[in-house]
Scaffold this motif. Structure first.
Motif, short mmCIF file in Angstrom:
data_model
loop_
_atom_site.label_atom_id
_atom_site.label_comp_id
_atom_site.label_asym_id
_atom_site.label_seq_id
_atom_site.Cartn_x
_atom_site.Cartn_y
_atom_site.Cartn_z
N ALA A 169 53.07 7.32 -66.43
CA ALA A 169 53.60 6.38 -65.12
C ALA A 169 53.58 6.69 -64.16
O ALA A 169 52.91 6.51 -63.31
CB ALA A 169 54.58 4.68 -65.47
N ARG A 172 49.76 8.00 -63.59
CA ARG A 172 49.03 7.63 -62.97
C ARG A 172 48.78 7.18 -61.58
O ARG A 172 48.50 6.75 -60.47
CB ARG A 172 49.39 6.19 -64.08
N THR A 173 50.42 6.69 -61.08
CA THR A 173 50.92 6.00 -59.95
C THR A 173 50.00 6.95 -58.53
O THR A 173 49.73 7.17 -57.74
CB THR A 173 51.69 5.77 -60.24
N ARG A 176 46.51 7.25 -58.20
CA ARG A 176 46.48 6.69 -57.78
C ARG A 176 45.97 6.42 -55.67
O ARG A 176 45.70 5.82 -55.45
CB ARG A 176 45.98 4.82 -58.61
N GLN A 205 47.67 -2.89 -55.87
CA GLN A 205 47.34 -2.04 -57.22
C GLN A 205 48.64 -1.06 -56.84
O GLN A 205 48.93 -0.94 -57.87
CB GLN A 205 46.05 -1.21 -56.77
N LEU A 206 48.97 -0.31 -56.16
CA LEU A 206 49.62 0.23 -55.63
C LEU A 206 51.25 -0.52 -55.49
O LEU A 206 52.29 0.76 -56.91
CB LEU A 206 49.96 1.30 -54.40
N ARG A 208 51.60 -2.83 -58.22
CA ARG A 208 51.63 -2.69 -59.16
C ARG A 208 52.01 -1.36 -59.87
O ARG A 208 53.56 -1.32 -60.79
CB ARG A 208 50.53 -3.47 -60.43
N SER A 209 51.76 -0.45 -60.26
CA SER A 209 52.01 0.76 -60.14
C SER A 209 53.22 1.68 -60.49
O SER A 209 53.82 2.01 -61.10
CB SER A 209 50.84 1.70 -59.69
N GLN A 212 55.57 -0.41 -62.29
CA GLN A 212 55.57 0.28 -63.85
C GLN A 212 56.17 1.62 -64.25
O GLN A 212 56.62 2.10 -64.90
CB GLN A 212 54.26 0.77 -64.04
N MET A 213 55.88 2.35 -62.79
CA MET A 213 57.13 3.85 -63.05
C MET A 213 58.98 3.18 -62.63
O MET A 213 59.24 3.84 -63.71
CB MET A 213 56.53 4.28 -61.38
#
Length: 256
Positions: A169, A172-173, A176, A205-206, A208-209, A212-213
Motif C-alpha cells: 500500500a 503504491r501510494t 502514484r 485518487q491520492l 484514497r491511496s 488505504q495506507m
C-alpha cells in the motif's frame, strides 16, 4: 515455487490455512472428550473458525466476545422461557428475539460478535429448552474450546504481521504521488496549468491511496499486539509507522 510463496503471503490464503487447521484440530480434540460432549463435537470447529482472524489480538477478542454473546443469548432465552410458559411459543420466540436484538444494540462491548446473542437465544429456545444445563455446556463449552484452539493456531502458526499488505500500500501510494508530482513539474515547465477538474480527480485518487495506507498501518499496529514474531520485524514495522500513512491531513489540491 515463487507463485506458491506469493500466494501463501496473501492474508486470505493464510487465514484459510489457519482456519482449516484449527477446525480440524478442534474436531479431533472434541471427539476425545466424554460422550456428553463428544456427541456434539461439531460445535468445536465452529468456535475455531470464529476465532481465526488476521491478527492474534483480533482472534483473542473475537473468541471471548463470541462466547460471552452466546452465554448471554442462552441466559436471556432460558429466563424468558421460564417466565412465559403459559404464553404461546410463537409469542415467546418473538419476545426473546426482540430482547436479544436490544441487547445486541445496547451492549457495545460485543462489537461485531453481537449477532451471536440472538442466534444463541433462538437455538436455546428451539433446541435446548428441554435440558438447558447440558445444552449450555455442550454448545458454549465446545465453542470456547474451539475458539481457544483457533487463537492458539493463530499465535503459533506464523502469526501474521500484515507487513506485506502495508508495504504494498505504501509503495503504491508513493508511486502514484511521484507520477502526480512529475506531471505537475512537466506541466509547469511548459507553462501549462491543469484544469480544476483534473486537480480534483488527482486529489481524490491520492486521498484514497492515503486512506488505504492508514488502514494498513492500523492493521500492522493491531498485528503487533501479543504477537511472538513482533520483535523480529521491529525494523520493518517501525518504517511503516514512520511512513506517510502517519499523515493526519490531506494535501491541498487547489489551483491557487
Amino acid at each position: 515455487m515463487g507463485r506458491v510463496i506469493g500466494l501463501l503471503q496473501q492474508p486470505w490464503i493464510q487465514r484459510g490455512v489457519r482456519s482449516a487447521l484449527a477446525a480440524g484440530l478442534a474436531w479431533q480434540v472434541a471427539v476425545l472428550l466424554p460422550p456428553l460432549l463428544s456427541d456434539y463435537a461439531y460445535y468445536a470447529p465452529l468456535g475455531a473458525v470464529i476465532a481465526v482472524h488476521p491478527t492474534v489480538a483480533d482472534s483473542a477478542n473475537a473468541a471471548w466476545r463470541s462466547v460471552l454473546a452466546i452465554l448471554l443469548g442462552f441466559a436471556l432465552a432460558y429466563g424468558v422461557y421460564e417466565l412465559t410458559r403459559a404464553v404461546p411459543n410463537a409469542l415467546t420466540i418473538a419476545l426473546i428475539v426482540a430482547l436479544a436484538v436490544c441487547v445486541e444494540r445496547w451492549l457495545r462491548i460485543l462489537r461485531e460478535q453481537a449477532s451471536w446473542v440472538s442466534f444463541a437465544a433462538v437455538l436455546m429456545i428451539t433446541v435446548g429448552a428441554g435440558e438447558p444445563g447440558p445444552y449450555v455446556l455442550r454448545y458454549a463449552g465446545l465453542t470456547l474450546l474451539g475458539a481457544a484452539i483457533g487463537v492458539l493456531v493463530t499465535t503459533v502458526l506464523f502469526p501474521p504481521m500484515q507487513l506485506t499488505t502495508a508495504v504494498r500500500a505504501i509503495a503504491r501510494t508513493r508511486d502514484r504521488l511521484a507520477v502526480h508530482l512529475e506531471s505537475i513539474a512537466a506541466a509547469l515547465r511548459n507553462g501549462e496549468v491543469p484544469a480544476a477538474g483534473d486537480w480534483a480527480e488527482r486529489g481524490r485518487q491520492l486521498d484514497r491511496s492515503l486512506d488505504q495506507m492508514r488502514a494498513a498501518e492500523t492493521l500492522v499496529e493491531r498485528a503487533r499486539r501479543a504477537n511472538p514474531r513482533a520483535h523480529r520485524w521491529q525494523g520493518t514495522a517501525g518504517s511503516i509507522r514512520g511512513s506517510p500513512a502517519r499523515w493526519t491531513g490531506s494535501p491541498s489540491w487547489s489551483t491557487t
